[in-house]
Design a protein around this motif. Structure first.
Motif, PDB file in Angstrom:
ATOM      1  N   LEU A   1      62.615   8.215  -1.394  1.00 25.23           N
ATOM      2  CA  LEU A   1      61.091   8.595  -1.267  1.00 25.23           C
ATOM      3  C   LEU A   1      61.039  10.391  -1.482  1.00 25.23           C
ATOM      4  O   LEU A   1      60.357  10.610  -2.544  1.00 25.23           O
ATOM      5  CB  LEU A   1      60.621   8.562   0.147  1.00 25.23           C
ATOM      6  N   SER A   2      62.066  10.958  -1.160  1.00 20.18           N
ATOM      7  CA  SER A   2      62.388  12.397  -1.320  1.00 20.18           C
ATOM      8  C   SER A   2      62.512  12.603  -2.800  1.00 20.18           C
ATOM      9  O   SER A   2      62.033  13.477  -3.623  1.00 20.18           O
ATOM     10  CB  SER A   2      63.466  13.023  -0.718  1.00 20.18           C
ATOM     11  N   ALA A   3      63.429  11.825  -3.725  1.00 19.84           N
ATOM     12  CA  ALA A   3      63.629  12.167  -5.079  1.00 19.84           C
ATOM     13  C   ALA A   3      62.496  11.836  -5.811  1.00 19.84           C
ATOM     14  O   ALA A   3      62.269  12.378  -6.926  1.00 19.84           O
ATOM     15  CB  ALA A   3      64.857  11.142  -5.222  1.00 19.84           C
ATOM     16  N   ARG A   4      61.474  10.806  -5.659  1.00 17.36           N
ATOM     17  CA  ARG A   4      60.525  10.658  -6.409  1.00 17.36           C
ATOM     18  C   ARG A   4      59.359  11.251  -6.249  1.00 17.36           C
ATOM     19  O   ARG A   4      58.763  11.648  -6.964  1.00 17.36           O
ATOM     20  CB  ARG A   4      60.013   9.085  -5.849  1.00 17.36           C
TER      21      ARG A   4
ATOM     22  N   LEU B   1      57.653  17.976 -10.048  1.00 19.70           N
ATOM     23  CA  LEU B   1      57.924  18.671 -11.242  1.00 19.70           C
ATOM     24  C   LEU B   1      57.206  18.019 -12.545  1.00 19.70           C
ATOM     25  O   LEU B   1      57.176  18.978 -13.459  1.00 19.70           O
ATOM     26  CB  LEU B   1      59.415  18.181 -11.550  1.00 19.70           C
ATOM     27  N   SER B   2      56.489  17.121 -12.326  1.00 18.84           N
ATOM     28  CA  SER B   2      55.828  16.468 -13.643  1.00 18.84           C
ATOM     29  C   SER B   2      54.221  17.145 -13.227  1.00 18.84           C
ATOM     30  O   SER B   2      53.400  16.754 -14.133  1.00 18.84           O
ATOM     31  CB  SER B   2      55.840  14.908 -13.580  1.00 18.84           C
ATOM     32  N   GLY B   3      54.057  17.735 -12.231  1.00 21.71           N
ATOM     33  CA  GLY B   3      52.497  18.262 -12.045  1.00 21.71           C
ATOM     34  C   GLY B   3      51.749  17.135 -11.301  1.00 21.71           C
ATOM     35  O   GLY B   3      50.549  17.323 -11.456  1.00 21.71           O
TER      36      GLY B   3
ATOM     37  N   ARG C   1      48.177  14.466  -4.094  1.00 18.61           N
ATOM     38  CA  ARG C   1      47.854  14.261  -5.694  1.00 18.61           C
ATOM     39  C   ARG C   1      47.271  15.235  -6.216  1.00 18.61           C
ATOM     40  O   ARG C   1      46.166  15.636  -5.797  1.00 18.61           O
ATOM     41  CB  ARG C   1      47.423  12.821  -5.538  1.00 18.61           C
ATOM     42  N   CYS C   2      47.699  15.555  -7.440  1.00 19.57           N
ATOM     43  CA  CYS C   2      46.880  16.340  -8.583  1.00 19.57           C
ATOM     44  C   CYS C   2      46.107  15.498  -9.148  1.00 19.57           C
ATOM     45  O   CYS C   2      46.457  14.652  -9.613  1.00 19.57           O
ATOM     46  CB  CYS C   2      48.138  17.165  -9.261  1.00 19.57           C
ATOM     47  N   HIS C   3      45.139  16.046  -9.691  1.00 22.69           N
ATOM     48  CA  HIS C   3      44.150  15.459 -10.380  1.00 22.69           C
ATOM     49  C   HIS C   3      43.723  16.216 -11.818  1.00 22.69           C
ATOM     50  O   HIS C   3      43.353  17.530 -11.409  1.00 22.69           O
ATOM     51  CB  HIS C   3      42.831  15.068  -9.792  1.00 22.69           C
ATOM     52  N   ARG C   4      43.499  15.876 -12.872  1.00 22.76           N
ATOM     53  CA  ARG C   4      43.048  16.571 -13.898  1.00 22.76           C
ATOM     54  C   ARG C   4      41.614  16.762 -14.022  1.00 22.76           C
ATOM     55  O   ARG C   4      40.828  15.681 -13.894  1.00 22.76           O
ATOM     56  CB  ARG C   4      43.609  16.065 -15.402  1.00 22.76           C
ATOM     57  N   ALA C   5      41.227  18.001 -14.347  1.00 22.05           N
ATOM     58  CA  ALA C   5      39.683  18.353 -14.379  1.00 22.05           C
ATOM     59  C   ALA C   5      39.162  17.636 -15.552  1.00 22.05           C
ATOM     60  O   ALA C   5      39.668  17.325 -16.582  1.00 22.05           O
ATOM     61  CB  ALA C   5      39.535  19.802 -14.575  1.00 22.05           C
TER      62      ALA C   5
END
Length: 371
Positions: free
Chosen positions: A344-347, A353-355, A367-371
Motif C-alpha cells: 500500500l505504501s509503495a503504491r 510521484l505521478s501527481g 486524490r487529485c483531479h485535473r481541472a
C-alpha cells in the motif's frame, strides 16, 4: 501627464485625512486637481469641511520628493504609466464601481485593462490540487481571450498569474505596495514576467511598503476590473471572501470551486456556494455563465507548444477506487482494499510521484483531479 498636473494630483492624494471620497468631491466641485489645490479656503470648506480644507493649505512634507521620484519613474520606461479619473484609458468596469481609485500606477500593457477579464483568488496555503486548478482554469480562460486578474500573493494568486501568462488573454496583478517594489519577494521573477507580458497595477504611491490594511483595500479593484470572481480554495475568514463579497456588491458574478467537506481550504468556497455563488467544475462553466459559450476551450501547453492533453489517471486503479474523492488515512485505505502495508505504501508513493494523489497533513491522502 504634465509635471504640474501630476504634482497637484499627488498633493491631493498625499494630504493627511483627505480620502478618496473627499478627493472626488473636490474634483467634482473644481474640475481639476490644480483648481482644487488653488481654490480659496472658504470654497474648499464648503465641499469637504473646515478641517480638510485647512489640511490642504500646507503641502505634505514628503510631497516634493514624491513628485520628483514619480516623474523620474515615469521617464525611466515607456511602460510606466499613471492613470487618473477622467483619463480615456481608465477601465470602464472599474469606473462604474462605487469607490474607484482616483489615481493608479501601472507597468506594462494598459490595453489589458480594457478587455473582458475575470478575477481568480484564493488561499495563500493551497493544496497541490488547488494550485493545479488555479493554473489550469487561468490558462484555459486566458486561452479564449479573458484577462485573468489576481493579487500576486503566494499560493492561488501566483498560480493563476502563471497559468494566465500561457494564453493571449494574459494577466493583471493588482498589488498592495508601490510599484517600485515587489511583495512577496519570492515573486520577483513572476512580477517581471507580468510587467513584460501583462500589467502590474497599484493605487499606492511609489515607496509604499506592504502594510496590512492595503491588501483588503485593493481587493475592490480586483473585483471591480472583472466581469466575475472565481474563488479557488479559501478559509471562511479570508481576503478571498472579501473579494467575492465586493464582487457581489458590484453586481458581478461570483464563482466557486467545491472541494472535500473535510478540507479546511474548501469551507470558504462552500460558504459562498450556500450564499448563491455559482458552483463550477470546469472553465467552460464560467464561459457559459458569462455568455462566452461560443468560444470553446483548447488544450494549453505549459511550454507554449501545442500538444495533446495529459492522459487522465486510470479511473479503474484499485487503490484510487478505494481512495474515492475524500481524504483518507493509511489505516482506512488498508481496511478498504486489504493490501499489506508495504504494498500500500509503495503504491501510494507511485501515485504521489505521478501527481495523482496528494499527501495531506495528519497522515491523510487525497486524490487529485485535473481541472
Amino acid at each position: 501627464m504634465a509635471p504640474d498636473e501630476l504634482s497637484a494630483w499627488l498633493r491631493l492624494l498625499e494630504t493627511p485625512g483627505l480620502g478618496r471620497e473627499s478627493v472626488r468631491r473636490l474634483l467634482a466641485a473644481f474640475g481639476s486637481p490644480q483648481a482644487a489645490c488653488q481654490a480659496p479656503l472658504a470654497a474648499r470648506r464648503g465641499v469637504v469641511g473646515d478641517a480638510l480644507a485647512r489640511a490642504l493649505e500646507e503641502p505634505p512634507a514628503h510631497w516634493p520628493a514624491l513628485v520628483e521620484r514619480t516623474l523620474g519613474w515615469l521617464a525611466a520606461s515607456p511602460r510606466h504609466h499613471v492613470v487618473t479619473l477622467g483619463d480615456p484609458g481608465y477601465p470602464p468596469l472599474l469606473l462604474a464601481t462605487a469607490d474607484p481609485p482616483v489615481l493608479f500606477y501601472a507597468i506594462g500593457d494598459l490595453d489589458k485593462l480594457l478587455g473582458p477579464s475575470i478575477a481568480v483568488v484564493g488561499t495563500r496555503h493551497p493544496s497541490r490540487q488547488g494550485l493545479e486548478n488555479a493554473r489550469a482554469f487561468a490558462a484555459h480562460l486566458s486561452q479564449v481571450g479573458l484577462t485573468v486578474v489576481s493579487g500576486l500573493a503566494l499560493g492561488i494568486d501566483g498560480a493563476a498569474h502563471e497559468g494566465a501568462l500561457e494564453g493571449p488573454g494574459g494577466t493583471v496583478a493588482v498589488v498592495g505596495t508601490g510599484l517600485d517594489q515587489v511583495y512577496p519577494r519570492r515573486h520577483q521573477a513572476l512580477a517581471a514576467r507580468i510587467a513584460e507580458h501583462g500589467l502590474l497595477m497599484s493605487e499606492y504611491a511609489l515607496g509604499t511598503p506592504p502594510l496590512p490594511p492595503h491588501f483588503p483595500q485593493r481587493n475592490r479593484i480586483l473585483s471591480g476590473l472583472s466581469r466575475g470572481t472565481l474563488v479557488i480554495e479559501a478559509a471562511v475568514q479570508s481576503g478571498s471572501l472579501i473579494t467575492a463579497r465586493l464582487a457581489a456588491e458590484q453586481g458581478r458574478e461570483v464563482f466557486a470551486i467545491p472541494g472535500s467537506i473535510h478540507a479546511p481550504q474548501s469551507r470558504g468556497c462552500h460558504a459562498l456556494i450556500k450564499q448563491g455563488a455559482k458552483l463550477v467544475e470546469s472553465a467552460q462553466d464560467i464561459l457559459d455563465e458569462l455568455h462566452w459559450a461560443d468560444v470553446r476551450l483548447t488544450p494549453v501547453s505549459r511550454s507554449g507548444a501545442d500538444h495533446a492533453p495529459d492522459p487522465a489517471p486510470d479511473l479503474h486503479d484499485e487503490l484510487l477506487d478505494a481512495l474515492g474523492h475524500d481524504p483518507a488515512s493509511l489505516d482506512a485505505l488498508q481496511a478498504r482494499c486489504g493490501w499489506p502495508t508495504d504494498r500500500l505504501s509503495a503504491r501510494l508513493l507511485e501515485l504521489e510521484l505521478s501527481g495523482e494523489v496528494e499527501r495531506l497533513p495528519g497522515g491523510l491522502f487525497q486524490r487529485c483531479h485535473r481541472a
